[in-house]
Design an enzyme around this catalytic site. Sequence first.
Site, mmCIF file in Angstrom:
data_model
loop_
_atom_site.group_PDB
_atom_site.id
_atom_site.type_symbol
_atom_site.label_atom_id
_atom_site.label_comp_id
_atom_site.label_asym_id
_atom_site.label_seq_id
_atom_site.Cartn_x
_atom_site.Cartn_y
_atom_site.Cartn_z
ATOM 1 N N GLY A 185 38.096 33.033 46.235
ATOM 2 C CA GLY A 185 38.555 32.968 45.033
ATOM 3 C C GLY A 185 38.512 33.924 44.200
ATOM 4 O O GLY A 185 38.694 35.135 44.893
ATOM 5 N N SER A 186 38.284 33.786 42.830
ATOM 6 C CA SER A 186 38.519 34.637 41.753
ATOM 7 C C SER A 186 37.027 35.690 41.929
ATOM 8 O O SER A 186 37.329 36.786 41.299
ATOM 9 C CB SER A 186 38.649 34.215 40.735
ATOM 10 O OG SER A 186 40.057 33.504 40.447
ATOM 11 N N THR A 187 36.184 35.456 42.642
ATOM 12 C CA THR A 187 35.045 36.324 42.834
ATOM 13 C C THR A 187 35.351 37.567 43.656
ATOM 14 O O THR A 187 34.779 38.344 43.559
ATOM 15 C CB THR A 187 33.802 35.448 43.360
ATOM 16 O OG1 THR A 187 34.417 35.134 44.731
ATOM 17 C CG2 THR A 187 33.452 34.498 42.446
ATOM 18 N N LYS A 233 37.930 39.284 42.844
ATOM 19 C CA LYS A 233 38.839 40.254 42.052
ATOM 20 C C LYS A 233 38.125 41.377 41.619
ATOM 21 O O LYS A 233 38.776 42.288 41.406
ATOM 22 C CB LYS A 233 39.283 39.408 40.788
ATOM 23 C CG LYS A 233 40.245 38.265 41.097
ATOM 24 C CD LYS A 233 40.900 37.457 39.934
ATOM 25 C CE LYS A 233 41.677 36.294 40.408
ATOM 26 N NZ LYS A 233 41.938 35.379 39.102
ATOM 27 N N ASP A 277 38.512 29.424 35.725
ATOM 28 C CA ASP A 277 37.637 29.545 37.146
ATOM 29 C C ASP A 277 36.392 28.792 36.644
ATOM 30 O O ASP A 277 35.562 29.153 37.425
ATOM 31 C CB ASP A 277 37.495 31.106 37.388
ATOM 32 C CG ASP A 277 38.650 31.496 37.958
ATOM 33 O OD1 ASP A 277 39.205 30.710 38.811
ATOM 34 O OD2 ASP A 277 39.217 32.597 37.829
#
Length: 631
Positions: free
Chosen positions: A327-329, A331, A631
């Site tokens: 997921g957004s980790t 980014k 998030d």
Amino acid sequence: MVELRDAKRERRRFLLRLALAAVCVPLLFGVLFARFFYLQIVKHDLYHTLAENNRISVVPVPPTRGMIYDRNGVVLANNYSAYTLEITPSKVHGALSQVLDQLSKIVEITPKDRRRFRRLMEDSRNFESLPIRVQLSDEEVARFAANAYRFPGVALNARLFRNYPLGKLMADVVGYIGRINEHDLQRLDKSGQTANYRGTEYIGKTGVEAEYEKQLHGTTGVEEVEVDAVGREVRVVSHTPAISGDNLVLSLDTRLQEVAWNAFGDYHGALVAIDPRSGAVLAMVSKPSYDPNLFVEGIDPQTWKELNTSPDHPLTNRAIRGQYPPGSTFKPFMAVAGLALGARTPLQTIDDPGYYRLPGHTHRYRDWKHGGHGIVNLHKAIVQSCDTYFYSLAHDLGIDNIHSFISQFGFGKPTGIDLPGEADGVLPSRAWKRKRFGQQWYEGDTVSVGIGQGYDLVTPLQLANATAIIADNGTVYRPHVVSYIEDSRSHKNIGTSTEPVRHIQIKPGIWAVVRQAMVDVTHPGGTAARAAKGAPYAFAGKTGTAQVVALRPEGHRDGHKVDARHRDHALFIAYAPADNPTIALAVLVEHGGEGGSTAAPIARKVLDYYLLGKKPTPLEATAADDHESGD
């Protein structure tokens, strides 16, 4: 009329017989002498050895297995002695079932004991001694000793048993031992270790117990015992003592592990905490777990079946074997790649309308925030977790650059931790997709990778290790759970290597840009501001939410209306203190929803304890500001 005897003829017969005897007797004595000479002189060594074997019994002396401790000396695995009632099937007189019935009148033998014994017989040889009852009481020992003469082939033996005092808390790291099976014997034979396991019934099966089996086991000794005609021990002729196994001291902190475990509450998931200065693992939680003591005496089939078929998979170490979309980790790592490869500058901006479209296409890749984030630069994209920014960045970088650069953080391959069974994860590439699915790579695949979705899969360990790399400005260490080995012979401590494996070579300023953005994730306006509220130390982080099932077309997540097993996974990565990190961690909460509201509070409790020694207390439920988490 009486016939007169012929004296001369009889005399000739007598002399003939006497001559024949004079020839045969010496000949027979010669044959007998030759036989005696052959047996006593020529074959002396052979028959002397056979005679000695009838008198001398060679008995292996199993070594004491090494202990396992945490970094503070807390015992994680030790040994205790107990009497075991054992049967050697080949020496039993009569039907085995009848012997068991007679034994059960003296010592309690449950149906569970019988089932386990039958299973052991199926996996063992007929001449091996197998336990029918373990850990007999003093009264049971006395009762059997008084009746032992009635049971040939049945014996009491003092055995050492393994004990795991902390049970589930450390099970996935420490592992467990189990009876040696055919597969283990084949492996020992290939490594030339079979002789060293004579008299040993158990071997490490999982975790540290398996990875450091050679060090923990020790060296088997030998005892020559003189026995009488019925096999009873008379005296010890010679004794070569066994050498105990080495002790292991782990880098894990039991108290920190307990804090992390309790912080999950009823949630399932995993947490890995690492010292970014050395790669030492400080805590490794996989929940739910199992009690390793169940395996010490031989787990019964029913319990084994329940553990194996449970939908919660308690036997799987989620920290090293669980594979999840990051997921957004993902980014911050995309941001480092974008800056290092020149696809973005810190001040370069995009206009986020709430979605992204590939050039020449009408399909919209939606942002988590309806209406978008407006004008966004790299800093804001990390702080507010702007999907649109990273969709665009991924497209501009291309999958070849993404795969090549981000693989330096250890994604898509094992970290090399000193635990067995580590999963690879997936850092997708054109070649990977062609091999895995027989399909070509599409631009849309690249877009999804940019926000840690699509084919991306990571283990919590990989995520924690990659976070530690950012925390230490690109220095890469190999994660390890054993700090040092206490050598049982020399009594010296043999430390684990903490030398860097490599260094990611980019401009130092790039690390500073990404690190500052991760710090601001925990400040008002950031997706982890709620969890970080009131912290007396500065820390950096990044929230993440990984889809388990696809979003509805409008892209809105309403976790409360989704079946629990279809809800998104919640993730959070962090390191602290922000200016001089001593701990980096990754938290994954299965079906926990948003990372900022579920995973980040767990991390906060762990950081509070590690940095402040503060026992966890419920965090304030109020938001730090009016910012919508996402998030």
